[in-house]
Design an enzyme around this catalytic site. Structure first.
Site, short mmCIF file in Angstrom:
data_model
loop_
_atom_site.label_atom_id
_atom_site.label_comp_id
_atom_site.label_asym_id
_atom_site.label_seq_id
_atom_site.Cartn_x
_atom_site.Cartn_y
_atom_site.Cartn_z
CD GLU A 56 -3.10 0.96 2.12
OE1 GLU A 56 -3.50 -0.19 2.31
OE2 GLU A 56 -3.69 1.96 2.57
CG ASN B 46 -5.42 0.03 5.97
OD1 ASN B 46 -6.06 0.48 6.93
ND2 ASN B 46 -4.95 0.80 5.00
CD GLU C 73 -7.57 6.28 6.31
OE1 GLU C 73 -6.80 5.34 6.09
OE2 GLU C 73 -7.34 7.43 5.94
CG ASP D 165 -2.77 11.04 5.28
OD1 ASP D 165 -1.87 10.50 5.92
OD2 ASP D 165 -3.42 10.47 4.38
CD GLU E 63 2.25 6.73 11.20
OE1 GLU E 63 1.75 6.25 12.24
OE2 GLU E 63 1.69 6.68 10.09
CD GLU F 33 -0.61 8.32 0.79
OE1 GLU F 33 -0.10 7.94 1.86
OE2 GLU F 33 -1.85 8.36 0.60
#
Lengths: 660, 660
Positions: free
Chosen positions: A144, A187, A270, A349, A371, A377
């Site tokens: 991901e 996830n 999410e 994000d 983090e 991304e």
């Protein structure tokens, strides 16, 4: 030490950097697996560069010794350099390993006299999170947000089984200071959930390789595991059967992996399951796992990324930026000692520019980790050069309480630094060869959050581009610095302006789409209309997010006059003609930065082209190819952003450049 | 006749509609497979409703007879109704089959006296194109743009093998007039390419079922097949080896399927291979296949959907709407007689409102088919009620040369009507039960392009909702008409305004995204800025597309004054305050239609709710569920479109309604 698998780039450990050690007489004293690792490293270097084997009582040029009474902590070491000998002492084999790689980094300089120095990591936990899927996910693929090929660990439902590659990876991580790693996506899908139980053997195999270089293995787990795997009808954290199930599951893990690190959990986020389903708090949820891990010394990394991802764009009162603070600050003091609250560095994000999250520093009684996102991304997906160390350094040096208060780097001392990995099975590890620096820098910054990113860039260049015999030529050094040092600033210029964020293509997040998230349920809006743009997050007239900060920052962000330009549209909705501290209007700033950003990419591409012959041809070619794409994409950003705001504002570019 | 597979909705052929036939004495005279089909139909009805078997010399109430001297053409029939007997005569068994279903449609009325009538289809070819994939496509799934479950023909790489279902489908098609069908996607991927050669057995099995109801089977083929399958190094249409390869491939197909229809080809379109790669024309390409098919009586359907799908949005001179005309009109006269040029009804891509393509009628020496889209890609994806017959009827009644010239329905007489299928393996065939009407209507309109869509709706309601014994109650008729008759107009109101098109979510095309395609390479723009919106396609100041029409329409579309309101933004860029013929400004029209459209969906939903008890509970429940989604989505359209134009224009709603 095994050699590097065929065709895999050595990154910052080309054999050549081992020459100063390999040519010398080196003695390693100490017991345990990590001392053996150092011994194997030394042997590898010696074989490669013809040094002399040394016995215990032979004279030596470099002594690496574990000495129980050294005051170096669990991972530190002391370096003493005299004209006769360089000595690394450490209280633990782990410290010895880090000391060894420190010597490697210093190169010949390690063997010149200097005052003794003790190095200890500022952060105890320096972790990578791999968002690797076991099964190929229909939308997200094998990794991901992965931009470097497949996973190092998994391929199409199975363990990839390339353990030498995993070992080589662990070695690179140890050499930059990383000491923990989670091996699967936060996830947690069906197959991934089973890693905890019947597939623990796959994890044990990885942990063996990672552990050989002092990297502890973590697992991302599903909060619903007792239901998914245990056949219970509940995952309620206060239910005795649930507690019991977790305790037994954890015992089983430690029976296989004694140095297992613990869990990473994305809960109620999410779509992932979590304690809210049972009307329990996130402290209840985290403590459930913490209690199961505590007897074994394990830790829960509990992510604070909890927000409503089904927001109504029509609702301007709800502000996603507020969510983590609103959810977690009231829970301060309720978490067990072996819970680490893992907080994204910004409130949204991983955008190219965000303020530091107000959560960091707001839970004094809770261990907090910051983090970061090494995988690019939102910052060019490893097709664009975007060296992130300057951004991360800004975050780590930020002082949540204002001047005189501790930095983020200190605040997270007992929680640590976590970064989402940018690594895959790509031969260059990171897709874009220059993105290796992001991986290197995050390890180094986790060891020393005050480190100067520019110095780290130099360090990385010296290691990575060491030619056979001698230093990297000055021309190459200058060229690399010139394309990398300012690349984050360049990226910011041609993408979303002034901290407003997003404006990316929905789903894959690559390339521009100004309104891509404007009418979405994701809580990510810019509210541009014909008069102005930006999100009013002030206390006075907006969502109140600015008020979540400690006073100095709350005051700074509250008004347009005091808010820094680069965050203006994050905190305020302003007219296009609003004048920035820079003296430019917002609209002219948008035009100028977008033209400038593209010009900078063009210049960087030309600079890189001029380095041909100075770097390995395959590396040069791959970066050339990536620059083509970066430039195409940067132009697309420039033109879409400028056209969008020109069409909306009707304000012409003061310099009369072409806007479509 | 086999019965309907379990759990599958009978659509417009519930057994009850067979009662008038089934209770009577019926005699079928004629030879051949289709006459046998009629015989089996009659037997099924008789068994179901207790009629008396009839021998050749018995008296009968209904005589269906093939008579060689009947002047009814290849598919027509004559119906004679006297007080004693109703007689259907046809020159062919196919005509007899259509005559039989005509009697079924008439129901009891078929057995009342009336003057004799001969019915012949206005269009020789009445075809469905299935965009079904053999393999599940990573992005597009089993059926590209399919909203009714999986494919009737294929499942995960293999033939689905449910031949009774295929037969039941063919029966429904025959009952509405469809006589041809292509069984795979026009985007021909690797597995699909092989249907032509080593997988022709799969096609033969389908052709057997379809042929039993007079439906000829077509195959979509890859223009690159000689390379992909034949191992040649070229697919150049003028190369002798290529010609030979196709000839042999076609011979092989006909050896297995003697009544094979021919090919459908998407060439040089959205990435599919085509003759351009060899500097050959599309006439060269089409004729290559036509020559191979000609000896067997086969036809090539060659799609005119050729345009640049990698357009630069910055380039306002290029206009996708022009592409088909620019590519194909110069080729008129160069195509073989067994080539049909298959032209989408509008110049773009099946939007809710487009002008009729100027290509239709512009190639007098070329057989032309009009392509419609039954699958509701851009019209609500079978989650919204959108009965398309009124739109299709407008297209078919349009007169390309203006008043006095022939209608589109006549122009395509020798080419036919093609519709992209809306059918899948869903129990209701079409996902949304009310979308069955679109399938029914397109068959009926292909038979008679002048048919009144409102009459067809009535016909469909009578058949589909026939209760056991007696007519559908008036309340149900009125209710169904009220939710369906104006549903296309309603859908248009709440989606993209005034013919501007698109404004859909990229990729899947469901739900609003005003700028979703605005900066894309797809050639689909609206050019909205703070002052106005629309695409200038005039000759005087725009792309010149309006000039592609024959004079009356070129004149009409050229100026804002004469352009019909509903197409204004397709042809012109106008200020928001521009006053429409309706007397409203463009911006107020946008606001009003969007509020009205949602109100109409709310009313339709309430109307449908009130029909509970009058339709089968499962059908009622499914439509209820779809209305929930339609309403949610319609509100999203309303709010996004209104907000977008409010933010951009700054013009408030004259009626002061809430815009976000």
């Amino acid at each position: 030490m095994r050699g590097l698998p065929d065709g895999v780039d050595p990154a910052w450990l080309p054999d050549e950097v081992l020459r100063p050690v390999g040519e010398r007489r080196v003695l390693v004293c100490g017991e345990g697996a990590l001392a053996d690792t150092v011994r194997a490293e030394v042997a590898h270097a010696r074989v490669r560069f013809g040094g002399t084997p040394v016995r215990d009582d032979d004279p030596c040029d470099l002594l690496l010794a574990v000495t129980a009474d050294a005051d170096t902590g669990p991972e530190g070491f002391t370096l003493e350099r005299t004209p006769e000998r360089t000595t690394v002492t450490a209280a633990t084999p782990a410290g010895l390993l880090y000391g060894y790689f420190h010597v490697v980094r210093l190169g010949e300089a390690a063997f010149t006299a200097a005052p003794p120095q003790t190095h200890r990591p500022a952060l105890a936990s320096r972790m990578l999170n791999h968002w690797d899927n076991v099964d190929v996910h229909l939308v997200m693929g094998q990794v991901e947000r992965g931009y470097a090929g497949g996973s190092l660990f998994w391929r199409e439902g199975r363990a990839r089984g390339d353990l030498p590659r995993v070992r080589a990876y662990a070695r690179l991580l140890a050499a930059c200071g990383v000491n923990a790693l989670s091996v699967n996506n936060v996830n947690v899908h069906a197959s991934e959930a089973r890693l905890l139980t019947d597939r623990i053997g796959d994890i044990a195999a990885l942990a063996g390789e990672l552990g050989a270089y002092g990297v502890r293995t973590y697992l991302s787990v599903s909060f619903a595991a007792p239901v998914l795997l245990g056949g219970l009808d509940t995952a309620d954290p206060l239910d005795a059967r649930v507690k019991d199930w977790w305790r037994r599951a954890v015992d089983h893990v430690y029976a296989r992996i004694p140095d297992f690190g613990g869990f990473v959990v994305k809960a109620d986020s999410e779509g992932q399951p979590g304690p809210f389903a049972y009307d329990r708090s996130h402290a209840d949820g985290a403590n459930l796992l913490a209690d199961a891990l505590a007897p074994h010394g394990g830790t829960v990394h509990w992510r604070a990324f909890v927000y409503d991802h089904r927001q109504d764009w029509r609702d301007r009162a709800t502000d996603r930026a507020r969510a983590a603070y609103d959810h977690f600050v009231p829970l301060d003091g309720q978490f067990r000692d072996n819970v680490v609250l893992q907080v994204k560095h910004g409130p949204m994000d991983f955008q190219v520019r965000e303020p530091v999250s107000p959560v960091i520093g707001a839970l004094p009684a809770t261990r907090t980790a910051v983090e970061l996102q090494a995988t690019q991304e939102y910052t060019g997906q490893q097709r664009h050069v975007c060296a992130l160390a300057p951004m991360w350094s800004q975050v780590l040096r930020h002082r949540p309480q204002g001047e005189g208060g501790p930095t983020v780097g200190r605040v997270v001392g007992d929680g640590g630094l976590v970064a989402v990995s940018n690594v895959g099975d790509d031969p260059y590890w990171t897709g874009h060869p220059l993105a290796q620096f992001n991986l290197y820098a995050l390890g180094r910054l986790a060891w020393d959050p005050d480190a100067d990113p520019d110095r780290l860039l130099g360090e990385w260049i010296e290691l990575t581009f060491t030619p056979a015999r001698g230093d990297a030529p000055e021309r190459l050094r200058t060229g690399l610095r010139s394309v990398m040092a300012g690349s984050w600033a360049t990226y910011e210029k041609y993408t979303a302006p002034l901290g407003v964020g997003f404006m990316v293509q929905p789903g894959h997040h690559y390339g521009p789409s100004v309104d891509g998230y404007e009418y979405s349920p994701w809580g990510t809006y810019h509210f541009a209309d014909r008069d102005g743009v930006g999100v009013d997050r002030s206390r006075a007239t907006g969502t109140g997010f600015a008020g979540q900060y400690a006073k100095p920052w709350a005051r700074t962000y509250e008004t347009k006059d005091t808010c820094p330009d680069e965050l203006l549209l994050f905190f305020h909705h302003v007219p296009y003609e609003h004048v920035l501290h820079s003296g430019k209007t917002v609209i002219q700033h948008i035009y100028d930065t977008h033209f400038d950003g593209v010009a900078e990419v063009e210049a960087a591409r030309a600079e890189w082209a001029s380095l041909t012959g100075l770097v390995r041809p395959d590396v040069h070619a791959r970066v050339v190819e990536r620059y083509e794409e970066q430039l195409r994409c940067a132009r697309e950003w420039r033109d879409q952003i400028n056209s969008y705001f020109w069409r909306k504002s009707g304000v012409p570019d003061a310099r009369g450049r072409r806007i479509h």
